[in-house]
Motif scaffolding. Structure first.
Motif, PDB file in Angstrom:
ATOM      1  N   HIS A 268      42.928 -31.935  49.457  1.00  0.00           N
ATOM      2  CA  HIS A 268      43.888 -31.804  48.365  1.00  0.00           C
ATOM      3  C   HIS A 268      45.298 -32.316  48.700  1.00  0.00           C
ATOM      4  O   HIS A 268      45.931 -32.964  47.853  1.00  0.00           O
ATOM      5  CB  HIS A 268      43.977 -30.337  47.921  1.00  0.00           C
ATOM      6  CG  HIS A 268      42.656 -29.695  47.660  1.00  0.00           C
ATOM      7  ND1 HIS A 268      41.900 -29.142  48.675  1.00  0.00           N
ATOM      8  CD2 HIS A 268      41.941 -29.528  46.531  1.00  0.00           C
ATOM      9  CE1 HIS A 268      40.787 -28.656  48.181  1.00  0.00           C
ATOM     10  NE2 HIS A 268      40.773 -28.877  46.877  1.00  0.00           N
TER      11      HIS A 268
ATOM     12  N   ALA B 249      48.398 -32.322  45.793  1.00  0.00           N
ATOM     13  CA  ALA B 249      47.972 -31.058  45.196  1.00  0.00           C
ATOM     14  C   ALA B 249      47.990 -29.994  46.278  1.00  0.00           C
ATOM     15  O   ALA B 249      47.041 -29.844  47.042  1.00  0.00           O
ATOM     16  CB  ALA B 249      46.583 -31.198  44.586  1.00  0.00           C
TER      17      ALA B 249
ATOM     18  N   ARG C 290      42.381 -41.285  47.130  1.00  0.00           N
ATOM     19  CA  ARG C 290      43.424 -40.285  46.946  1.00  0.00           C
ATOM     20  C   ARG C 290      44.643 -40.869  46.249  1.00  0.00           C
ATOM     21  O   ARG C 290      45.703 -40.253  46.224  1.00  0.00           O
ATOM     22  CB  ARG C 290      43.846 -39.705  48.298  1.00  0.00           C
ATOM     23  CG  ARG C 290      42.762 -38.957  49.047  1.00  0.00           C
ATOM     24  CD  ARG C 290      42.542 -37.545  48.519  1.00  0.00           C
ATOM     25  NE  ARG C 290      41.639 -37.497  47.397  1.00  0.00           N
ATOM     26  CZ  ARG C 290      41.403 -36.409  46.654  1.00  0.00           C
ATOM     27  NH1 ARG C 290      42.048 -35.284  46.909  1.00  0.00           N
ATOM     28  NH2 ARG C 290      40.547 -36.436  45.670  1.00  0.00           N
TER      29      ARG C 290
END
Length: 289
Positions: A45, A50, A109
């Motif tokens: 993440h 995030a 990503r």
């Protein structure tokens, strides 16, 4: 090495130690654990910006704390895999935490959380060559399909190419599909059976073979219908940290009873549980297998 200080020193003075650690890592004999399933801890993440877990918007921002939580989770019986970006997996390699584990490299990503280009999810981390060179077991990609965003087609093409490249090296291609929409400027995933059926069937057809493709899917209502849409093996993702931990575990348990579901890929829900310790949360999830 075992300490955070040694890890920092290696990054400064001995960057070759990363490749050495990858080369000497003990590989798992099978991608399945003793329980016959996959139990993977997810930690990719941060590279998408995030960092939230539960009510803390920066829960994953302290890298030493995150690595401590990951090492605790990976050391629990029944946990046989990890999913991460190069920086995190290389930290774990240097700390000696990946022996006998299934290691999945996170690939795209570039669709940073909260950006205008979020759906055009570029491959900015691992590629198939790097995954094979490191001796890892596979690569994971996120595929959000927004009918109103033309950036979707670039991501579709890139994911198809990645599936083909991974299969050519006999590496698992883990595809995480969603139908997504912008709501008040933010990307939201449509968590209905109909949307997930469509997303899974599109993902299953990516690349020039599906022989090494696995799906990573959320639990939605009518999960039986979703999993009936494909013969590909599936793993259940954990999603956001829930205040209703009992409800989340019950949903995972029900999904695991379906014939195409072969394990769990859970990150923040176990690494940052709403209550209790990381070890307790992980052990409870392993118990479902």
């Amino acid at each position: 090495m075992r300490s955070f200080g040694e890890l920092l020193d290696a990054r400064v003075r001995r960057p070759d130690a990363i490749a050495e650690a990858a080369a000497s890592r003990r590989r798992p004999e099978t991608i399945l654990g003793d329980h016959g399933r996959l139990m993977i801890i997810a930690a990719d993440h941060p590279a998408r910006g995030a960092l939230r877990a539960g009510g803390d918007p920066l829960a994953m921002a302290n890298r030493e704390d995150l690595l401590d939580r990951l090492r605790t989770a990976l050391a629990r019986p029944g946990v046989n895999g990890v999913l991460g970006t190069p920086d995190i997996l290389e930290d774990l390699l240097l700390l000696g935490a990946l022996d006998d584990k299934v290691v999945i490299g996170s690939m795209n990503r570039g669709g940073l959380a909260g950006t205008s280009f979020e759906i055009d999810d570029r491959f900015t981390a691992y590629d198939a060559d790097a995954i094979a060179a490191a001796g890892f077991e596979g690569g994971k990609m996120l595929l959000r399909i927004d009918p109103a965003d033309s950036g979707t087609v670039s991501t579709l093409e890139a994911c198809g190419n990645a599936v083909t490249a991974l299969a050519g090296r006999k590496k698992m291609a883990m595809v995480e599909p969603f139908i997504s929409h912008r709501v008040d400027g933010r990307v939201r995933n449509e968590l209905t059976a109909e949307a997930m059926i469509r997303a899974c069937t599109v993902s299953a057809g990516l690349g020039n073979t599906s022989a090494y493709t696995w799906l990573k899917v959320p639990v939605v209502p009518d999960m039986e219908r979703v999993m009936a849409a494909t013969t590909l093996p599936a793993l259940i993702l954990g999603g956001e940290v829930s205040d209703d931990a009992d409800g989340a575990y019950a949903q995972w348990s029900k999904a695991l009873a379906l014939p195409t579901v072969h394990g769990l890929v859970i990150g923040r829900s176990l690494l940052y549980p709403a209550a209790g310790t990381v070890a307790d949360a992980v052990d409870r999830a392993v118990g479902l297998l």
